[in-house]
Design a protein around this motif. Structure first.
Motif, mmCIF file in Angstrom:
data_model
loop_
_atom_site.group_PDB
_atom_site.id
_atom_site.type_symbol
_atom_site.label_atom_id
_atom_site.label_comp_id
_atom_site.label_asym_id
_atom_site.label_seq_id
_atom_site.Cartn_x
_atom_site.Cartn_y
_atom_site.Cartn_z
ATOM 1 N N LYS A 16 -8.030 -12.352 -11.868
ATOM 2 C CA LYS A 16 -7.426 -12.898 -10.644
ATOM 3 C C LYS A 16 -5.949 -12.549 -10.528
ATOM 4 C CE LYS A 16 -8.546 -17.009 -11.949
ATOM 5 N NZ LYS A 16 -9.460 -16.659 -13.041
ATOM 6 N N THR A 17 -5.226 -12.772 -11.628
ATOM 7 C CA THR A 17 -3.783 -12.552 -11.574
ATOM 8 C C THR A 17 -3.481 -11.060 -11.436
ATOM 9 O OG1 THR A 17 -3.515 -14.538 -12.898
ATOM 10 C CG2 THR A 17 -1.618 -13.081 -12.751
ATOM 11 N N THR A 18 -4.272 -10.239 -12.102
ATOM 12 C CA THR A 18 -4.120 -8.787 -11.988
ATOM 13 C C THR A 18 -4.350 -8.345 -10.544
ATOM 14 O OG1 THR A 18 -5.019 -8.616 -14.227
ATOM 15 C CG2 THR A 18 -4.921 -6.592 -12.935
ATOM 16 N N VAL A 19 -5.394 -8.859 -9.923
ATOM 17 C CA VAL A 19 -5.698 -8.522 -8.534
ATOM 18 C C VAL A 19 -4.565 -8.989 -7.618
ATOM 19 C CG1 VAL A 19 -7.165 -9.178 -6.582
ATOM 20 C CG2 VAL A 19 -8.214 -8.425 -8.718
ATOM 21 N N THR A 20 -4.113 -10.238 -7.820
ATOM 22 C CA THR A 20 -3.062 -10.792 -6.968
ATOM 23 C C THR A 20 -1.806 -9.930 -7.017
ATOM 24 O OG1 THR A 20 -3.909 -13.010 -7.432
ATOM 25 C CG2 THR A 20 -1.714 -12.859 -6.451
ATOM 26 N N SER A 21 -1.368 -9.543 -8.227
ATOM 27 C CA SER A 21 -0.114 -8.802 -8.325
ATOM 28 C C SER A 21 -0.260 -7.395 -7.738
ATOM 29 C CB SER A 21 0.371 -8.740 -9.777
ATOM 30 O OG SER A 21 -0.591 -8.095 -10.580
ATOM 31 N N ASN A 22 -1.387 -6.746 -7.999
ATOM 32 C CA ASN A 22 -1.572 -5.392 -7.470
ATOM 33 C C ASN A 22 -1.745 -5.370 -5.957
ATOM 34 O OD1 ASN A 22 -1.606 -3.164 -9.571
ATOM 35 N ND2 ASN A 22 -2.804 -4.764 -10.561
ATOM 36 N N LEU A 23 -2.490 -6.341 -5.434
ATOM 37 C CA LEU A 23 -2.655 -6.401 -3.981
ATOM 38 C C LEU A 23 -1.331 -6.687 -3.305
ATOM 39 C CD1 LEU A 23 -5.875 -8.346 -2.961
ATOM 40 C CD2 LEU A 23 -5.322 -5.917 -2.781
ATOM 41 N N GLY A 24 -0.594 -7.633 -3.889
ATOM 42 C CA GLY A 24 0.712 -7.989 -3.328
ATOM 43 C C GLY A 24 1.598 -6.753 -3.246
ATOM 44 N N ALA A 25 1.641 -5.985 -4.355
ATOM 45 C CA ALA A 25 2.492 -4.795 -4.402
ATOM 46 C C ALA A 25 2.006 -3.747 -3.402
ATOM 47 C CB ALA A 25 2.496 -4.223 -5.816
ATOM 48 N N ALA A 26 0.679 -3.543 -3.342
ATOM 49 C CA ALA A 26 0.145 -2.516 -2.435
ATOM 50 C C ALA A 26 0.403 -2.882 -0.977
ATOM 51 C CB ALA A 26 -1.354 -2.345 -2.681
ATOM 52 N N LEU A 27 0.240 -4.150 -0.639
ATOM 53 C CA LEU A 27 0.477 -4.577 0.745
ATOM 54 C C LEU A 27 1.954 -4.443 1.108
ATOM 55 C CD1 LEU A 27 -1.815 -7.763 0.900
ATOM 56 C CD2 LEU A 27 -2.093 -5.691 2.284
ATOM 57 N N ALA A 28 2.820 -4.845 0.177
ATOM 58 C CA ALA A 28 4.260 -4.775 0.446
ATOM 59 C C ALA A 28 4.701 -3.318 0.603
ATOM 60 C CB ALA A 28 5.035 -5.456 -0.679
#
Ligand SMILES: Nc1ncnc2c1ncn2[C@@H]1O[C@H](COP(=O)(O)OP(=O)(O)OP(=O)(O)O)[C@@H](O)[C@H]1O
Ligand SMILES: [Mg+2]
Lengths: 265, 274
Positions: A16-28
């Motif tokens: 979950k945390t891995t997904v959250t951080s990577n998605l956040g970075a990709a979206l930003a």
């Protein structure tokens, strides 16, 4: 309209945390403004994965206690403009926050950011209740393992009962070789059981762990890797783009299995 | 290839017998003439069975989703709250849930003064139980009898961690997933895959059957009998029915069952009529 998405799983340690951080970075990186909310009170580590630990001054609890303003508690990412983190307190238990309080904070964030992504703790107790309180949609993370899928199923039921029915599935840590040898559930098996739509498949890859340990989201690395592409694709699909799924099974296929399939064996 | 050997479940463990079930749905939704009645369990029933509110809540949602087409949009609902203490927030949540399926909460019947006060303050018509209309009391009491309820029609998958109990037949228009359970005093029909637990005839009726488009259960229970799943699944799937015979629980093609089998009271099981 901003989107409030909870990343949840039921079972712990599935990514979950891995997904959250990577998605956040990709979206930003694609130009969106993103606020990541660590809802894992007591066991925070979203700040670690983002490499922002040393910048954390205030947490969500301080905001609730009136010790600081919401804007003061937000930690700005050092690489990406538009990405911020609202840290969780490490020294308190999950019971120290109420769902209504969580909802207030997240709704306030929604006024200023395109995406609010909430990293949910494992389990289905109070921490889970808090994390889903404000969510309008959910990303379910599971690994292709019987126990993880069972918990994901349970969580989907709970989300539906709360009226959150925009639910997408991420299958993480797929090992194509094991699937081929019938030692691991395939993505199709998982989908058939859970009956929700698939938004991404991420292969099991050491580079994910290396990136985790360095505190740098994998999607921001110079040379792209399969898991990084997979995370980026999830971010694109979230934004409504139609991106074909990577075919890990085909990449793994050898000539023999292809011939066998041709003869229907 | 005889159908018995292909479809019978390999182990029927007679030493195991499932507990017969006395506890059913906590929430009831009934129509009485023009009116819909939503009947809550009593406080004592909840305490006795250690049922948390969250469970009553999930049941209510199941009932509402399952019966959605059985009323006209805008119908009004009478809440039979019995001796439950409900505050403004809980009443509001119930009304909100009802409104999602286009029902309106209108009347609240209660035996508790606080609930009556909260309901009145929230603008509902209230009646305290002392002046309870006869017909409504009748309905609430009837739920305790042994007569089966009308079938419970669920239009969603029973997911892991969810247990649906009903004093009647259960029809699932979806799957029963591993970790999920359907427990019925009557028959169970699964219009999908059965992969969790199903217990038909849960009050002891061996005549009850379990049907599924795709049978892959972890465990089947009918009345006081248990059968575990076969180790190997047949390579082609077709609708099957599970039923009690003198030798235990058996499976057969659902298609022909009604024509080829009959229930025998002497052996307390179904017999192949050929
Ligand atoms: N695709 C992957 N390939 C290899 N390792 C992975 C992958 N995804 C996650 N991991 C590793 O699995 C571990 C757990 O991941 P993570 O912390 O994201 O899980 P979580 O669901 O947030 O856990 P928790 O429930 O404890 O919060 C980490 O060490 C992470 O690096
Ligand atoms: Mg985590």
């Amino acid at each position: 309209m901003s989107r409030i998405i909870v990343v949840t799983s039921g079972k712990g340690g599935v990514g979950k945390t891995t997904v959250t951080s990577n998605l956040g970075a990709a979206l930003a990186r694609s130009g969106c403004t993103v606020a990541l909310v660590d809802a894992d009170f007591g066991l925070r580590n979203l700040d670690l994965l983002l490499g922002l630990e040393e910048r954390v001054v205030y947490t969500a609890l301080d905001v609730l206690a009136g010790e600081c303003r919401l804007a003061q508690a937000l930690v700005k990412d050092k690489r990406l403009k538009g990405l911020v983190l609202l840290p969780a307190a490490q020294n308190r238990s999950k019971e120290s926050v109420q769902p209504e309080q969580m909802k207030k904070i997240v709704d306030a964030l929604a006024k200023g950011y395109d995406y609010i992504i909430v990293d949910c703790p494992a389990g289905i107790e109070m921490g889970f209740r808090n994390a889903i309180a404000a969510a309008k949609e959910a990303l379910i993370v599971t690994t292709p393992e019987v126990a993880a899928v069972r918990d994901a199923d349970r969580v989907i039921g709970l989300l539906e009962a709360e009226g959150i029915d925009n639910i997408n599935l991420i299958v993480n840590r797929l090992k194509p070789g094991m699937v081929q040898d019938n030692k691991m559930m395939s993505v199709e098996d998982v989908l058939e059981l859970l009956g929700v739509s698939l938004i991404g498949v991420v292969p099991d890859d050491e580079r994910v762990i290396v990136a985790t340990n360095k505190g740098e989201p994998l999607v921001l690395y110079e040379d792209s890797s399969l898991p990084a592409i997979a995370f980026t694709n999830i971010a694109r699909r979230l934004q409504g783009e139609k991106v074909p799924f990577l075919d890990f099974m085909a990449a793994h296929d050898n000539l023999l299995t292809r011939i066998r399939r041709m003869f229907g064996g | 290839m005889t159908s018995e050997s292909t479809f019978s479940i390999d182990i029927t463990d007679d030493s195991l017998s499932p507990p017969l079930v006395a506890r059913y749905s906590q929430v009831l939704l009934k129509s009485e003439g023009e009116k819909l009645l939503l009947i809550l369990p009593t406080e004592q029933e909840m305490k006795l069975n250690l049922i948390p509110w969250s469970e009553v809540w999930q049941e209510l949602k199941h009932h509402l989703q399952g019966k959605e087409q059985s009323w006209q949009a805008g119908s009004s609902v009478s809440l039979i709250a019995r001796d439950q203490l409900l505050d403004a927030r809980q009443l509001h949540k119930i009304a909100e849930t009802l409104s999602e399926v286009e029902l309106g909460l209108e009347w609240v019947y209660t035996s508790r003064r606080q609930t009556a006060v909260a309901a009145a303050a929230a603008g509902y018509s209230v009646e305290q139980q002392s002046s309870h209309p006869q017909s409504l009391v009748g309905v609430a009491e009837e739920t305790k009898s042994l007569v089966l309820e009308e079938p419970l029609y669920l239009q969603n998958t029973i997911r892991s961690g969810v247990e649906v109990r009903h004093r009647g037949t259960i029809i699932v228009l979806g799957d029963v997933n591993p970790g999920g359970a359907a427990i019925a005093a009557g028959d169970i029909f699964v219009w999908g895959r059965l992969r969790g637990i199903a217990h038909a005839g849960a009050q002891g009726n061996r005549q009850c059957r379990i049907m599924a488009l795709q049978m892959e259960p972890k465990q089947l229970r009918i009345a006081d009998m248990v059968a575990r799943a076969p180790k190997f699944l047949p390579d082609h799937v077709e609708p099957e029915v599970a039923y009690v015979t003198s030798e235990g629980i058996r499976l057969a093609k659902a298609m022909d069952f009604a024509k080829t089998h009959s229930y025998s009271k002497e052996v307390e099981g179904w017999k192949d009529s050929f």
